[in-house]
Design an enzyme around this catalytic site. Structure first.
Site, PDB file in Angstrom:
ATOM      1  N   LYS A  32      53.218  92.690 -20.076  1.00 22.63           N
ATOM      2  CA  LYS A  32      54.658  92.496 -20.089  1.00 22.63           C
ATOM      3  C   LYS A  32      55.362  93.716 -20.699  1.00 22.63           C
ATOM      4  O   LYS A  32      54.898  94.297 -21.675  1.00 22.63           O
ATOM      5  CB  LYS A  32      54.997  91.233 -20.874  1.00 22.63           C
ATOM      6  CG  LYS A  32      54.399  89.975 -20.250  1.00 22.63           C
ATOM      7  CD  LYS A  32      54.431  88.797 -21.201  1.00 22.63           C
ATOM      8  CE  LYS A  32      53.675  87.618 -20.612  1.00 22.63           C
ATOM      9  NZ  LYS A  32      53.531  86.516 -21.575  1.00 22.63           N
ATOM     10  N   ARG A  44      49.013  80.376 -29.182  1.00 23.80           N
ATOM     11  CA  ARG A  44      49.300  81.287 -30.303  1.00 23.80           C
ATOM     12  C   ARG A  44      50.741  81.753 -30.196  1.00 23.80           C
ATOM     13  O   ARG A  44      51.425  81.497 -29.221  1.00 23.80           O
ATOM     14  CB  ARG A  44      48.371  82.502 -30.228  1.00 23.80           C
ATOM     15  CG  ARG A  44      48.448  83.212 -28.876  1.00 23.80           C
ATOM     16  CD  ARG A  44      47.632  84.479 -28.826  1.00 23.80           C
ATOM     17  NE  ARG A  44      47.533  85.032 -27.483  1.00 23.80           N
ATOM     18  CZ  ARG A  44      48.475  85.749 -26.887  1.00 23.80           C
ATOM     19  NH1 ARG A  44      49.619  86.006 -27.511  1.00 23.80           N
ATOM     20  NH2 ARG A  44      48.296  86.228 -25.666  1.00 23.80           N
TER      21      ARG A  44
END
Length: 246
Positions: free
Chosen positions: A27, A81
């Site tokens: 990303k 997470r």
């Protein structure tokens, strides 16, 4: 979709993050809310995910990732997470996700309800890496000059400072620049200003890439997809026309 659960059957969602601007599945820029979704679609997928988290008695924060096309969602994976782009969610919900994660792990009473979550405005995050913005060659080294941007709605998460040395051994992330605005247009304007303010000299960074992206009509219009960035780069969207010191 960002989720939060107490491990005892209570769970809520904190909206979506649009992460389609990627290079080699990494990303580069994230925003929320997604320009591809409307309120109906957001509520539907959010409640579907929250229901699943309640049924599996999920504990802590997590992100459930999907591909979205023609009104349909396709499950990819779940990251159990905190993710790099979690500040985007924090900016539009006014929640500290690290704090909430610790509270959940400590077994504290889960008091948040879905009705408590209010999405405010628009947030965008840029991952500033120590890389050449054209070839993406790593650029470790000493930061000679560093100036962080500021002002209303501007946040930078970073541990670097003038004189800090970027090591060659780890991830090349220098810092995360996050902006928030009442609208997507306002957030983009603040991002453009913040990108013009930030200074990182001594190493190459991807700042010139972000300065180019915020000027692209497709980005301004929110008209992009998971292959857009690689197509942009392949067509020569970035050229070494400006000094690559950042």
């Amino acid at each position: 979709i960002q989720v939060l659960g107490d491990g005892n059957g209570k769970a809520i969602h904190l909206g979506e993050r649009e992460c389609s601007l990627q290079r080699r599945h990494q990303k580069v820029l994230e925003e929320s809310p997604s320009p591809a979704l409307n309120v109906k679609a957001r509520d539907a997928i959010g409640e579907t995910v929250a229901k699943a988290m309640r049924e599996i008695q999920y504990l802590g924060v997590g992100t459930v990732e999907f591909l979205y096309e023609d009104g349909q969602f396709y499950f990819i994976e779940m990251n159990t997470r905190i993710q790099v782009e979690h500040p985007v969610t924090e900016m539009i919900t006014d929640l500290d996700l690290i704090f909430e994660q610790i509270r959940a792990a400590a077994g504290n009473e889960f008091t948040l309800k879905q009705s408590d979550i209010e999405f405010r405005g628009h947030a965008i995050e840029c991952r500033i890496n120590a890389e050449n913005p054209v070839s993406f060659r790593p650029s470790p080294g000493k930061i000679l000059h560093y100036h962080a941007p500021g002002g209303l709605g501007v946040r930078i998460d970073s541990a670097v400072y003038q004189g800090y040395a970027i090591p060659p051994y780890y991830d090349s992330l220098v810092g995360k620049l996050i902006v928030h605005g009442k609208t997507r247009t306002e957030a983009l304007m603040r991002l453009k200003r913040a990108l013009d303010e930030v200074v990182v000299d001594g190493i190459e960074t991807t700042l010139p890439l972000f300065r180019a992206l915020v000027a692209e009509p497709d980005i301004i219009d929110g008209n992009y997809h998971i292959h857009w960035l690689e197509q942009f780069l392949a067509k020569g969207g970035m050229v070494e026309s400006e000094p690559l010191s950042s």
